[in-house]
Design an enzyme around this catalytic site. Structure first.
Site, PDB file in Angstrom:
ATOM      1  N   THR A  96       0.885  -1.140   0.187  1.00 47.28           N
ATOM      2  CA  THR A  96       0.038  -0.015   0.140  1.00 47.28           C
ATOM      3  C   THR A  96       0.938   1.248  -0.118  1.00 47.28           C
ATOM      4  O   THR A  96       0.436   2.381  -0.386  1.00 47.28           O
ATOM      5  CB  THR A  96      -0.946  -0.075   1.167  1.00 47.28           C
ATOM      6  OG1 THR A  96      -1.792  -1.384   1.236  1.00 47.28           O
ATOM      7  CG2 THR A  96      -2.016   1.390   1.115  1.00 47.28           C
ATOM      8  N   TYR A 152       3.205 -12.508   6.065  1.00 43.30           N
ATOM      9  CA  TYR A 152       2.234 -11.797   5.203  1.00 43.30           C
ATOM     10  C   TYR A 152       2.058 -12.854   4.028  1.00 43.30           C
ATOM     11  O   TYR A 152       2.830 -12.906   3.179  1.00 43.30           O
ATOM     12  CB  TYR A 152       2.615 -10.531   4.569  1.00 43.30           C
ATOM     13  CG  TYR A 152       1.747  -9.776   3.629  1.00 43.30           C
ATOM     14  CD1 TYR A 152       0.422  -9.949   3.742  1.00 43.30           C
ATOM     15  CD2 TYR A 152       1.962  -8.379   3.178  1.00 43.30           C
ATOM     16  CE1 TYR A 152      -0.305  -9.213   2.736  1.00 43.30           C
ATOM     17  CE2 TYR A 152       1.361  -7.754   2.219  1.00 43.30           C
ATOM     18  CZ  TYR A 152       0.129  -8.195   2.260  1.00 43.30           C
ATOM     19  OH  TYR A 152      -0.946  -7.642   1.627  1.00 43.30           O
ATOM     20  N   LYS A 175      -0.422 -12.028   8.744  1.00 42.20           N
ATOM     21  CA  LYS A 175      -1.292 -11.224   7.840  1.00 42.20           C
ATOM     22  C   LYS A 175      -1.825 -12.444   6.919  1.00 42.20           C
ATOM     23  O   LYS A 175      -1.102 -12.629   5.913  1.00 42.20           O
ATOM     24  CB  LYS A 175      -0.851 -10.032   7.202  1.00 42.20           C
ATOM     25  CG  LYS A 175      -1.810  -9.327   6.453  1.00 42.20           C
ATOM     26  CD  LYS A 175      -0.963  -7.868   5.882  1.00 42.20           C
ATOM     27  CE  LYS A 175      -1.969  -7.215   4.944  1.00 42.20           C
ATOM     28  NZ  LYS A 175      -1.120  -5.962   4.260  1.00 42.20           N
ATOM     29  N   VAL A 223      -4.887  -5.831   9.298  1.00 40.99           N
ATOM     30  CA  VAL A 223      -3.963  -5.002   8.576  1.00 40.99           C
ATOM     31  C   VAL A 223      -4.903  -4.084   7.406  1.00 40.99           C
ATOM     32  O   VAL A 223      -4.923  -4.627   6.549  1.00 40.99           O
ATOM     33  CB  VAL A 223      -2.955  -5.565   8.171  1.00 40.99           C
ATOM     34  CG1 VAL A 223      -1.919  -4.450   7.671  1.00 40.99           C
ATOM     35  CG2 VAL A 223      -2.059  -6.303   9.158  1.00 40.99           C
TER      36      VAL A 223
END
Length: 289
Positions: free
Chosen positions: A46, A134, A162, A204
């Site tokens: 992001t 992740y 995540k 998240v």
């Protein structure tokens, strides 16, 4: 849990010249803290990590730690598909004073499950920091299996996952398999509440740039046993959760934030800004809030 329930994968504001807009970074950190974020994740996808230089990432880590000043935790995204480079960046991030690191599954080279395990173990063993693993197969081309993640959870400083496979079934199986004290976070805003329902700890988030306080209320309501309120908030925010991915992340959220004066909509190539039709849709979503 070390990182709380609401983590925000922070965007990286840019100027019209394509450089990092440091005053906007500071203002955004303050905004996120004021609206319920408990940990800021810096230089993740992001944050447009693929187009950030090594030096820019380090400066983002340093400045975020400095500006946050202990008000929230700071997690540095230091993973890549190069194990040695991930180790090096993780060690440098640790020197910058971050509170933890997030390691994405290696992308493009598509390692086996054993290769994935050894990659994460090697990076985790190179640092004393707590580690979040992740899993996002839609971007990386590989899915960490529950069995592999359960093995990783046995490593002392791997404390969180995540989970962004899009499968609530996988998230639930993972939550059931990891030891007590190891947290499973949704990596998809729209699956926050379903993930909590199968044993998840938090999110998240991307949408928390805009509705952090509401997301905190949704999670707090759920854990307080007020599932009805949590479900109503989930339904209220679902159009936003979905709308923020009408174009590649973080293009829509940057435009939404620009409407609120929190950053400019600029992204770095190969990402491009929204077209006019998409802008109107995002404007409608923001106005609805």
């Amino acid at each position: 849990m070390k990182f709380g329930r609401l983590l925000t994968a922070m965007i990286t504001p840019f100027t019209s010249e394509g450089t990092i807009d440091w005053p906007k970074v500071s203002a955004l950190i303050d905004h996120l803290i004021a609206t319920g974020t408990e940990t800021i994740v810096v230089a993740g996808t992001t944050g447009e990590s693929p187009t950030l230089s090594h030096d820019e990432k380090l400066e983002l880590f340093r400045r975020t730690v400095q500006h946050a000043a202990g008000r929230v935790k700071v997690m540095a995204s230091t993973g890549s598909n190069n194990t040695a480079a991930s180790v090096a960046l993780t060690r440098e991030a640790e020197q910058m004073g971050v509170d933890g690191v997030m390691l994405v599954a290696p992308y493009y080279n598509k390692p086996s499950q054993e290769g994935l395990y050894r990659h994460f173990r090697t990076v985790a063993e190179s640092t004393s920091l707590p580690v979040m693993v992740y899993n996002i197969p839609g971007r990386t081309g590989v899915n960490l299996t529950v069995e592999t993640m359960a093995r990783l959870a046995e490593i002392d400083n791997i404390v969180a996952f995540k989970e962004a496979s899009g499968s609530v079934i996988q998230a639930g199986k993972l939550a059931d398999r990891v030891p007590e004290g190891v947290a499973v976070y949704s990596g998809d805003d729209a699956l926050t509440l379903p993930t909590l329902a199968v044993g998840g700890h938090g999110i998240v988030s991307v949408a928390s740039h805009l509705v952090g306080s509401g997301m905190q209320k949704m999670m707090q309501s759920y854990f307080a046993g007020d599932v009805q309120t949590a479900a109503k908030l989930h339904a209220r925010y679902l159009p936003l959760f979905e709308g923020l991915f009408m174009a590649p992340n973080p293009v829509p959220v940057k435009y939404a934030l620009s409407l609120k004066g929190l950053c400019e909509p600029y992204v770095r190539l190969p990402l491009v800004e929204l077209d006019e039709e998409q802008k109107e849709k995002v404007k409608a979503l923001v106005e609805a809030l």
